[in-house]
Design an enzyme around this catalytic site. Structure first.
Site, PDB file in Angstrom:
ATOM      1  N   GLU A 160      19.180  42.354  29.484  1.00  0.00           N
ATOM      2  CA  GLU A 160      19.859  43.517  30.047  1.00  0.00           C
ATOM      3  C   GLU A 160      20.962  44.099  29.172  1.00  0.00           C
ATOM      4  O   GLU A 160      22.151  44.007  29.510  1.00  0.00           O
ATOM      5  CB  GLU A 160      20.440  43.177  31.425  1.00  0.00           C
ATOM      6  CG  GLU A 160      19.376  42.811  32.429  1.00  0.00           C
ATOM      7  CD  GLU A 160      19.907  42.669  33.855  1.00  0.00           C
ATOM      8  OE1 GLU A 160      21.131  42.730  34.049  1.00  0.00           O
ATOM      9  OE2 GLU A 160      19.089  42.504  34.756  1.00  0.00           O
ATOM     10  N   GLU A 340      13.207  38.728  35.964  1.00  0.00           N
ATOM     11  CA  GLU A 340      14.157  38.429  37.050  1.00  0.00           C
ATOM     12  C   GLU A 340      13.831  39.305  38.242  1.00  0.00           C
ATOM     13  O   GLU A 340      13.535  40.502  38.080  1.00  0.00           O
ATOM     14  CB  GLU A 340      15.608  38.730  36.655  1.00  0.00           C
ATOM     15  CG  GLU A 340      16.214  37.745  35.698  1.00  0.00           C
ATOM     16  CD  GLU A 340      17.664  38.081  35.339  1.00  0.00           C
ATOM     17  OE1 GLU A 340      18.390  38.665  36.180  1.00  0.00           O
ATOM     18  OE2 GLU A 340      18.067  37.759  34.215  1.00  0.00           O
TER      19      GLU A 340
HETATM   20  C1  BGC Z   1      21.460  39.230  35.324  1.00  0.00           C
HETATM   21  C2  BGC Z   1      21.771  37.884  35.915  1.00  0.00           C
HETATM   22  C3  BGC Z   1      22.464  38.077  37.255  1.00  0.00           C
HETATM   23  C4  BGC Z   1      21.506  38.783  38.184  1.00  0.00           C
HETATM   24  C5  BGC Z   1      22.048  39.033  39.588  1.00  0.00           C
HETATM   25  C6  BGC Z   1      20.973  40.246  36.315  1.00  0.00           C
HETATM   26  O1  BGC Z   1      21.680  41.416  36.109  1.00  0.00           O
HETATM   27  O2  BGC Z   1      20.589  39.106  34.231  1.00  0.00           O
HETATM   28  O3  BGC Z   1      22.539  37.162  35.001  1.00  0.00           O
HETATM   29  O4  BGC Z   1      22.907  36.878  37.798  1.00  0.00           O
HETATM   30  O5  BGC Z   1      21.144  40.019  37.645  1.00  0.00           O
HETATM   31  O6  BGC Z   1      23.122  39.887  39.551  1.00  0.00           O
END
Ligand code: BGC
Length: 442
Positions: A160, A340
């Site tokens: 990101e 993610e």
């Molecule tokens: C990030 C993580 C973060 C998750 C939840 C993403 O932006 O890569 O490190 O914990 O979102 O906010």
């Protein structure tokens, strides 16, 4: 169409959020150790976090029990190099042990090189503002690739860039907590892009086996208002066209990095050779939680009183994973890995000793239903890594937000798989075919 038979099912974490052991075995300080003092909710910090550094064997055993086929984690630059070029053998040893443990348990490692924990020595020399960081990052990449690429096939350069630049340098609410102007944003953006390009070349030059390389931006996806052609086209344009200096926009990063295209308004990139930024990638990884519609005057058409939101008040709109996968594949034409996706929830160990989290089960079920729809329509999706494998330090929000499939008691460090982890296990066992299992019954 079913998900591919070698689909990468699993979960993700990041070094600073889980490792702890912040000053052990030669690890040097990062911007999160030093600059976040007084800036993290409740004065939380990452000194111990989940203590994954010491508990990695227990964690990998749990991942195996929960059926994970893949685990995405990030390397801590500050553990591997103590300055620009001095290798810390203990840091290499830790990741060797972790990787070996994963492989021994049949779990594919996916490595992210940079998930925001910039070493202080680099910050003190200008950090992402200093063009020399492109070479520092390449040196670090070479060390990591030489050490781990005999076993690690999947390499991700940056997590990101939108956030570590947009939140870290523009909004200033994450490390290094700065608010830079447009000129500096141009400079930081260019340095990050060049560091990415050089890292990709370095990975390919030194890899000990054929590897797959990508980066993992977030997708600031605008979900169309309706499925009408015009609405879809409108949302697609908004998703990829930065409105001024908008480092959060998907096109801001990916058009140059993946297509070698200089967006209107980003002509500052013409100062460098675009081929040093745009290097062939093997997959498009991206992180997706909520849509970019929320809070925007122009696009906030989902907003209604009492709508579904997570514990951080992020809107829950499962269609965002369908539209983002579709838009990203159409534009960038690479196989997709969701690196993610997850939900912050109010989880606690209940009086029966279990963590019942039906909201997360429903989240996974509804998001995977939408991901499957994209897959059915021909988008080649090759992996889904839930965020997160375990509860961890949610950056400036501290330990308040729980995103894990595994509950972590931050006092005793005891781990308890949540109901959703058992649900997800069943999903994995069916290769995503059956999302309708009885919630959490085990
Ligand atoms: C990030 C993580 C973060 C998750 C939840 C993403 O932006 O890569 O490190 O914990 O979102 O906010």
């Amino acid at each position: 169409m079913a998900f591919s038979k070698d689909f990468l099912w699993g979960a993700a974490t990041a070094s600073y959020q889980v490792e702890g052991a912040y000053n052990e075995d030669g690890r040097v300080m990062t911007i999160w150790d030093i600059l976040s003092k007084g800036k993290i909710r409740n004065d939380d910090d990452g000194k111990v976090a989940c203590d994954h550094y010491h508990k990695y064997k227990e964690d990998v055993a749990l991942f195996k029990k929960l059926g994970f086929k893949a685990y995405r984690f990030s390397l801590s630059w500050a553990r591997i190099l103590s300055d620009e070029k001095t290798i810390n053998p203990k840091g290499i040893e830790f990741y060797n042990n972790l990787i070996n443990e994963l492989i021994a348990n049949g779990i594919e490692p996916l490595v992210t090189l940079y998930h925001w924990d910039l070493p202080m020595w680099a910050y003190n020399r200008g950090g992402w503002k200093n063009p020399e960081i492109v070479d520092w990052f390449a040196t670090y990449t070479k060390v990591a690739v030489e050490a781990f690429s005999d076993r690690v096939k999947y390499w991700i350069t940056f997590n990101e860039p939108q956030c570590f630049v947009g939140i870290g340098y523009v909004q200033g609410t994450q490390a290094p907590f700065e608010k830079i102007g447009d000129d500096e944003l141009e400079n930081v953006t260019t340095n990050v892009m060049l560091a990415h390009g050089k890292a990709v070349k370095t990975i390919r030059a030194y890899a000990k086996q054929p590897v797959k390389v990508g980066f993992a931006p977030t997708c600031s996806c605008i979900v169309p208002k309706t499925n009408n052609k015009e609405d879809v086209e409108f949302a697609r344009q908004a998703t990829f066209t930065p409105d001024g200096y908008d480092a959060f926009n998907a096109g801001w990063w990916s058009d140059a990095i993946v297509l070698g295209k200089v967006q209107k308004g980003m002509e500052f990139l013409n100062k460098v050779d675009i081929n040093d930024i745009c290097q062939p990638l093997d997959f498009y990884a991206y992180n997706i939680y909520n849509s970019a519609n929320q809070g925007s005057e122009k696009y906030d058409w989902h907003k209604k009183p009492g709508m579904k939101k997570n514990a951080l008040e992020w809107e829950i709109i499962p269609e965002v994973i369908y539209w983002s996968a579709k838009f990203l594949y159409e534009r960038y034409n690479l196989p997709i890995i969701v690196t993610e996706n997850g939900i912050a929830n109010v989880d606690f160990v209940m009086s029966d000793g279990k963590v019942h989290d039906p909201q997360r089960i429903d989240f996974i079920k509804t998001y995977l239903t939408q991901l499957k729809k994209a897959n059915d329509e021909g988008v080649p999706i090759i992996g889904y890594l839930h965020w997160s494998a375990m509860d961890n330090l949610e950056w400036s929000i501290g330990y308040l937000a729980r995103f894990g499939l595994i509950y972590v008691d931050f006092t005793t460090l005891e781990r308890t798989p949540k109901d959703s982890a058992y649900y997800y296990k069943q999903v994995i066992e069916s290769n995503g075919e059956n999302l309708d299992f009885n919630y959490g019954l085990k």
